[in-house]
Design a protein around this motif. Sequence first.
Motif, PDB file in Angstrom:
ATOM      1  N   HIS A   1       7.675  -4.788   8.030  1.00  0.00           N
ATOM      2  CA  HIS A   1       7.012  -5.607   7.013  1.00  0.00           C
ATOM      3  C   HIS A   1       7.218  -4.984   5.635  1.00  0.00           C
ATOM      4  O   HIS A   1       7.565  -3.810   5.533  1.00  0.00           O
ATOM      5  CB  HIS A   1       5.510  -5.676   7.291  1.00  0.00           C
ATOM      6  N   SER A   2       6.966  -5.763   4.591  1.00  0.00           N
ATOM      7  CA  SER A   2       6.961  -5.222   3.226  1.00  0.00           C
ATOM      8  C   SER A   2       5.663  -5.627   2.546  1.00  0.00           C
ATOM      9  O   SER A   2       5.310  -6.801   2.548  1.00  0.00           O
ATOM     10  CB  SER A   2       8.136  -5.769   2.418  1.00  0.00           C
ATOM     11  N   TYR A   3       4.982  -4.629   1.996  1.00  0.00           N
ATOM     12  CA  TYR A   3       3.719  -4.894   1.313  1.00  0.00           C
ATOM     13  C   TYR A   3       3.806  -4.445  -0.139  1.00  0.00           C
ATOM     14  O   TYR A   3       4.551  -3.525  -0.475  1.00  0.00           O
ATOM     15  CB  TYR A   3       2.570  -4.161   2.021  1.00  0.00           C
ATOM     16  N   GLU A   4       3.013  -5.099  -0.966  1.00  0.00           N
ATOM     17  CA  GLU A   4       2.879  -4.684  -2.353  1.00  0.00           C
ATOM     18  C   GLU A   4       1.491  -4.087  -2.515  1.00  0.00           C
ATOM     19  O   GLU A   4       0.511  -4.726  -2.132  1.00  0.00           O
ATOM     20  CB  GLU A   4       3.034  -5.906  -3.278  1.00  0.00           C
ATOM     21  N   VAL A   5       1.423  -2.878  -3.040  1.00  0.00           N
ATOM     22  CA  VAL A   5       0.132  -2.226  -3.247  1.00  0.00           C
ATOM     23  C   VAL A   5      -0.101  -2.089  -4.748  1.00  0.00           C
ATOM     24  O   VAL A   5       0.736  -1.526  -5.462  1.00  0.00           O
ATOM     25  CB  VAL A   5       0.073  -0.838  -2.578  1.00  0.00           C
ATOM     26  N   GLN A   6      -1.209  -2.621  -5.203  1.00  0.00           N
ATOM     27  CA  GLN A   6      -1.536  -2.601  -6.638  1.00  0.00           C
ATOM     28  C   GLN A   6      -2.660  -1.590  -6.876  1.00  0.00           C
ATOM     29  O   GLN A   6      -3.806  -1.862  -6.552  1.00  0.00           O
ATOM     30  CB  GLN A   6      -1.973  -4.000  -7.086  1.00  0.00           C
ATOM     31  N   PRO A   7      -2.331  -0.407  -7.436  1.00  0.00           N
ATOM     32  CA  PRO A   7      -3.398   0.552  -7.748  1.00  0.00           C
ATOM     33  C   PRO A   7      -4.244   0.049  -8.918  1.00  0.00           C
ATOM     34  O   PRO A   7      -3.838  -0.888  -9.612  1.00  0.00           O
ATOM     35  CB  PRO A   7      -2.644   1.825  -8.145  1.00  0.00           C
ATOM     36  N   GLU A   8      -5.386   0.700  -9.139  1.00  0.00           N
ATOM     37  CA  GLU A   8      -6.281   0.293 -10.238  1.00  0.00           C
ATOM     38  C   GLU A   8      -5.555   0.362 -11.582  1.00  0.00           C
ATOM     39  O   GLU A   8      -5.678  -0.519 -12.410  1.00  0.00           O
ATOM     40  CB  GLU A   8      -7.513   1.204 -10.277  1.00  0.00           C
ATOM     41  N   ALA A   9      -4.790   1.453 -11.760  1.00  0.00           N
ATOM     42  CA  ALA A   9      -4.009   1.590 -12.993  1.00  0.00           C
ATOM     43  C   ALA A   9      -2.551   1.803 -12.626  1.00  0.00           C
ATOM     44  O   ALA A   9      -2.260   2.368 -11.580  1.00  0.00           O
ATOM     45  CB  ALA A   9      -4.530   2.782 -13.807  1.00  0.00           C
ATOM     46  N   GLY A  10      -1.667   1.365 -13.476  1.00  0.00           N
ATOM     47  CA  GLY A  10      -0.243   1.577 -13.221  1.00  0.00           C
ATOM     48  C   GLY A  10       0.377   0.406 -12.496  1.00  0.00           C
ATOM     49  O   GLY A  10      -0.316  -0.538 -12.104  1.00  0.00           O
ATOM     50  N   PRO A  11       1.685   0.477 -12.342  1.00  0.00           N
ATOM     51  CA  PRO A  11       2.399  -0.651 -11.749  1.00  0.00           C
ATOM     52  C   PRO A  11       2.209  -0.731 -10.230  1.00  0.00           C
ATOM     53  O   PRO A  11       1.841   0.250  -9.585  1.00  0.00           O
ATOM     54  CB  PRO A  11       3.857  -0.337 -12.081  1.00  0.00           C
ATOM     55  N   ALA A  12       2.459  -1.904  -9.672  1.00  0.00           N
ATOM     56  CA  ALA A  12       2.397  -2.087  -8.229  1.00  0.00           C
ATOM     57  C   ALA A  12       3.551  -1.355  -7.574  1.00  0.00           C
ATOM     58  O   ALA A  12       4.582  -1.124  -8.196  1.00  0.00           O
ATOM     59  CB  ALA A  12       2.469  -3.568  -7.898  1.00  0.00           C
ATOM     60  N   GLN A  13       3.358  -0.954  -6.306  1.00  0.00           N
ATOM     61  CA  GLN A  13       4.475  -0.356  -5.590  1.00  0.00           C
ATOM     62  C   GLN A  13       4.741  -1.116  -4.299  1.00  0.00           C
ATOM     63  O   GLN A  13       3.830  -1.688  -3.710  1.00  0.00           O
ATOM     64  CB  GLN A  13       4.240   1.129  -5.339  1.00  0.00           C
ATOM     65  N   ILE A  14       6.006  -1.113  -3.900  1.00  0.00           N
ATOM     66  CA  ILE A  14       6.405  -1.779  -2.654  1.00  0.00           C
ATOM     67  C   ILE A  14       6.432  -0.737  -1.549  1.00  0.00           C
ATOM     68  O   ILE A  14       6.984   0.346  -1.727  1.00  0.00           O
ATOM     69  CB  ILE A  14       7.801  -2.421  -2.802  1.00  0.00           C
ATOM     70  N   VAL A  15       5.795  -1.054  -0.436  1.00  0.00           N
ATOM     71  CA  VAL A  15       5.805  -0.150   0.716  1.00  0.00           C
ATOM     72  C   VAL A  15       6.389  -0.895   1.905  1.00  0.00           C
ATOM     73  O   VAL A  15       5.870  -1.939   2.302  1.00  0.00           O
ATOM     74  CB  VAL A  15       4.384   0.357   1.050  1.00  0.00           C
ATOM     75  N   ASN A  16       7.498  -0.371   2.430  1.00  0.00           N
ATOM     76  CA  ASN A  16       8.084  -0.956   3.637  1.00  0.00           C
ATOM     77  C   ASN A  16       7.380  -0.362   4.835  1.00  0.00           C
ATOM     78  O   ASN A  16       7.106   0.839   4.867  1.00  0.00           O
ATOM     79  CB  ASN A  16       9.585  -0.677   3.672  1.00  0.00           C
ATOM     80  N   PHE A  17       7.109  -1.200   5.828  1.00  0.00           N
ATOM     81  CA  PHE A  17       6.145  -0.810   6.853  1.00  0.00           C
ATOM     82  C   PHE A  17       6.631  -1.180   8.252  1.00  0.00           C
ATOM     83  O   PHE A  17       6.423  -2.299   8.711  1.00  0.00           O
ATOM     84  CB  PHE A  17       4.816  -1.523   6.539  1.00  0.00           C
ATOM     85  N   PRO A  18       7.294  -0.252   8.945  1.00  0.00           N
ATOM     86  CA  PRO A  18       7.713  -0.534  10.328  1.00  0.00           C
ATOM     87  C   PRO A  18       6.493  -0.588  11.251  1.00  0.00           C
ATOM     88  O   PRO A  18       5.578   0.223  11.121  1.00  0.00           O
ATOM     89  CB  PRO A  18       8.607   0.659  10.684  1.00  0.00           C
ATOM     90  N   ARG A  19       6.500  -1.552  12.162  1.00  0.00           N
ATOM     91  CA  ARG A  19       5.358  -1.727  13.075  1.00  0.00           C
ATOM     92  C   ARG A  19       5.886  -1.833  14.509  1.00  0.00           C
ATOM     93  O   ARG A  19       6.683  -2.710  14.811  1.00  0.00           O
ATOM     94  CB  ARG A  19       4.587  -2.995  12.708  1.00  0.00           C
ATOM     95  N   SER A  20       5.434  -0.916  15.361  1.00  0.00           N
ATOM     96  CA  SER A  20       5.820  -0.948  16.776  1.00  0.00           C
ATOM     97  C   SER A  20       4.689  -0.320  17.584  1.00  0.00           C
ATOM     98  O   SER A  20       3.649   0.023  17.025  1.00  0.00           O
ATOM     99  CB  SER A  20       7.130  -0.197  16.993  1.00  0.00           C
ATOM    100  N   CYS A  21       4.902  -0.161  18.894  1.00  0.00           N
ATOM    101  CA  CYS A  21       3.847   0.394  19.747  1.00  0.00           C
ATOM    102  C   CYS A  21       3.494   1.803  19.295  1.00  0.00           C
ATOM    103  O   CYS A  21       4.358   2.613  19.006  1.00  0.00           O
ATOM    104  CB  CYS A  21       4.291   0.418  21.210  1.00  0.00           C
ATOM    105  N   LEU A  22       2.166   2.111  19.261  1.00  0.00           N
ATOM    106  CA  LEU A  22       1.697   3.409  18.798  1.00  0.00           C
ATOM    107  C   LEU A  22       1.372   4.335  19.966  1.00  0.00           C
ATOM    108  O   LEU A  22       0.896   5.441  19.763  1.00  0.00           O
ATOM    109  CB  LEU A  22       0.456   3.218  17.910  1.00  0.00           C
ATOM    110  N   HIS A  23       1.603   3.885  21.196  1.00  0.00           N
ATOM    111  CA  HIS A  23       1.361   4.680  22.410  1.00  0.00           C
ATOM    112  C   HIS A  23      -0.024   5.328  22.391  1.00  0.00           C
ATOM    113  O   HIS A  23      -0.170   6.547  22.558  1.00  0.00           O
ATOM    114  CB  HIS A  23       2.496   5.688  22.616  1.00  0.00           C
ATOM    115  N   CYS A  24      -1.040   4.483  22.183  1.00  0.00           N
ATOM    116  CA  CYS A  24      -2.420   4.922  21.997  1.00  0.00           C
ATOM    117  C   CYS A  24      -2.950   5.755  23.170  1.00  0.00           C
ATOM    118  O   CYS A  24      -2.598   5.513  24.322  1.00  0.00           O
ATOM    119  CB  CYS A  24      -3.331   3.709  21.822  1.00  0.00           C
ATOM    120  N   GLU A  25      -3.830   6.708  22.846  1.00  0.00           N
ATOM    121  CA  GLU A  25      -4.503   7.464  23.909  1.00  0.00           C
ATOM    122  C   GLU A  25      -5.490   6.580  24.644  1.00  0.00           C
ATOM    123  O   GLU A  25      -5.625   6.665  25.866  1.00  0.00           O
ATOM    124  CB  GLU A  25      -5.227   8.672  23.298  1.00  0.00           C
ATOM    125  N   ASP A  26      -6.228   5.764  23.908  1.00  0.00           N
ATOM    126  CA  ASP A  26      -7.144   4.807  24.537  1.00  0.00           C
ATOM    127  C   ASP A  26      -6.521   3.418  24.437  1.00  0.00           C
ATOM    128  O   ASP A  26      -7.011   2.560  23.698  1.00  0.00           O
ATOM    129  CB  ASP A  26      -8.513   4.829  23.841  1.00  0.00           C
TER     130      ASP A  26
END
Lengths: 289, 245
Positions: B62-87
């Motif tokens: 996925h790609s997300y845009e994060v807008q901090p309180e001050a300063g320009p927005a940043q793009i964060v690329n976000f791979p999503r797959s199984c996290l092999h959870c303990e629970d």
Amino acid sequence: MHPAPSVIVFTVLSGLGFGFLTYLNLGLILPQGLGGFLAFAIGYAFAIGGLIASTFHLGHPERAIRAFTQWRTSWLSREGWAAVLALLATAPVALGAMGGARPGLLGLIAALLCLATIGCTSMIYAQLKTVPRWNHWTTPALFFAFALTGGAILSDLAVLSAVLSLGLTALLAVAFAQGERRFAEAGASLASATGLGAIGQVRVFEQAHTAGNYLLREMIHVVGRKHARKLQTIALIATVLPAAILLLLPGGLVTVLLALAAHLTGAFAARWLFFAQAEHVVGTYYGKR
Amino acid sequence: MTQLPATTAKKLGLVIDLDTCVGCQACVTACKGWNDQGYGVPLSDQSPYGSDPSGTFLNRVHSYEVQPEAGPAQIVNFPRSCLHCEDAPCVTVCPTGASYKRAEDGIVLVNEDACIGCGLCAWACPYGARELDAAAGVMKKCTLCVDRIYNENLPEEDREPACVRTCPTGARHFGDFADPTSHVSRLAAERGGFDLMPEMATKPTNKYLPPRKKAAPDEASLLAPLLDVQATGFAGWLDRVLGKI
């Protein structure tokens, strides 16, 4: 969530069947001879018909027997056991009733197993933290209320049916109202889903894929919510209607069938909404609910 | 068996660095490529060249845009797959025992021969890590490339998940979180690795590293290296002499 017709038919009909069998097993009505046979046959038909419908959405229904193995952790497996045990325990009660015998202790055990089946069905949904709207006490309460109200109507217990119908409608109204708040209460958001909330406001910039996928079809199914308000009104009116029908109209088969038709209309509308309105937390990754 | 192991000897998993991921989708392609021919049934596509293509993937970016309180927005690329959870809630809901978590290394797997395709595990997963294969009717999920990481027929450098092996920016790391000295454990500790959706109480094994703090853009002009011209030769001599007067 995707409102799969097979699962809606399964939960409504098998709930009605096990609800009705509960009354028969408890001896709250005592049909004898051919009447007894017919009554138990109707109960079995709804319960088994519903269970068969539930296998239609499986990818491999021929392996369904394996679902009996994991009763230690899985509510779906427990439901399978409870259903089979309830139907087996009901058989001698049914045979006895045809001969004019009262259900007795075996009837009580069979009735408890019928109730356990309804409870297990509801827990399949209520256990899921990922669907906050389901993860609430109103889910098992509603499954019991629908089953016992439908069962009472089929049993021709007019006053009890009317009281239960009123209770069911009130419960449904509570469930509809609190359902709107559940997602926020569960705390799921794009900020927690991505862990980026500490930096600032997160929004979807670009979707992960341009085409549809299983997640979007199954868990982020939003089409069914289109007429949610109207369907809620229909469900509330249809579930309370049996009370008026049974108390105002003269008793008899036609009245019972009218009340049952109203009750089932409400049950199907409510169960459609139960799935269609339920939001899965995975939707947050797609900026959807 | 769908009862979760109390502890696992190893906790194999991934560290995903959101600072370095460029969103190239190479891990998505490598995952699909490897898992099309390895463990279990292939990842099928429906109408791949038609007007409404769809398919099974074990990894999505996925790609997300994060807008901090001050300063320009940043793009964060976000791979999503199984996290092999303990629970892992996907394991305990399974009615057939097809889903299980391995006691030896903590990998969550599906025995496809026992899967009835009821889809309840996919409902139980908060992360959308499981997709039901439309052609095979069984549940597919990340295997942490269990058929690569122990595969002695592969050269040693290839004995890691396909997504990790292919990542051109080194944004994905594979290792054992049960060992506090492993590079994934140290990365997670040093960079503040975090869990996704902690409110779901799944105790994920995989950790995500937050984007590093970037310098404010007005402090560091993009043209700074070009503007810092050093005079040489005669101009340099003149510059030094004039500077001393």
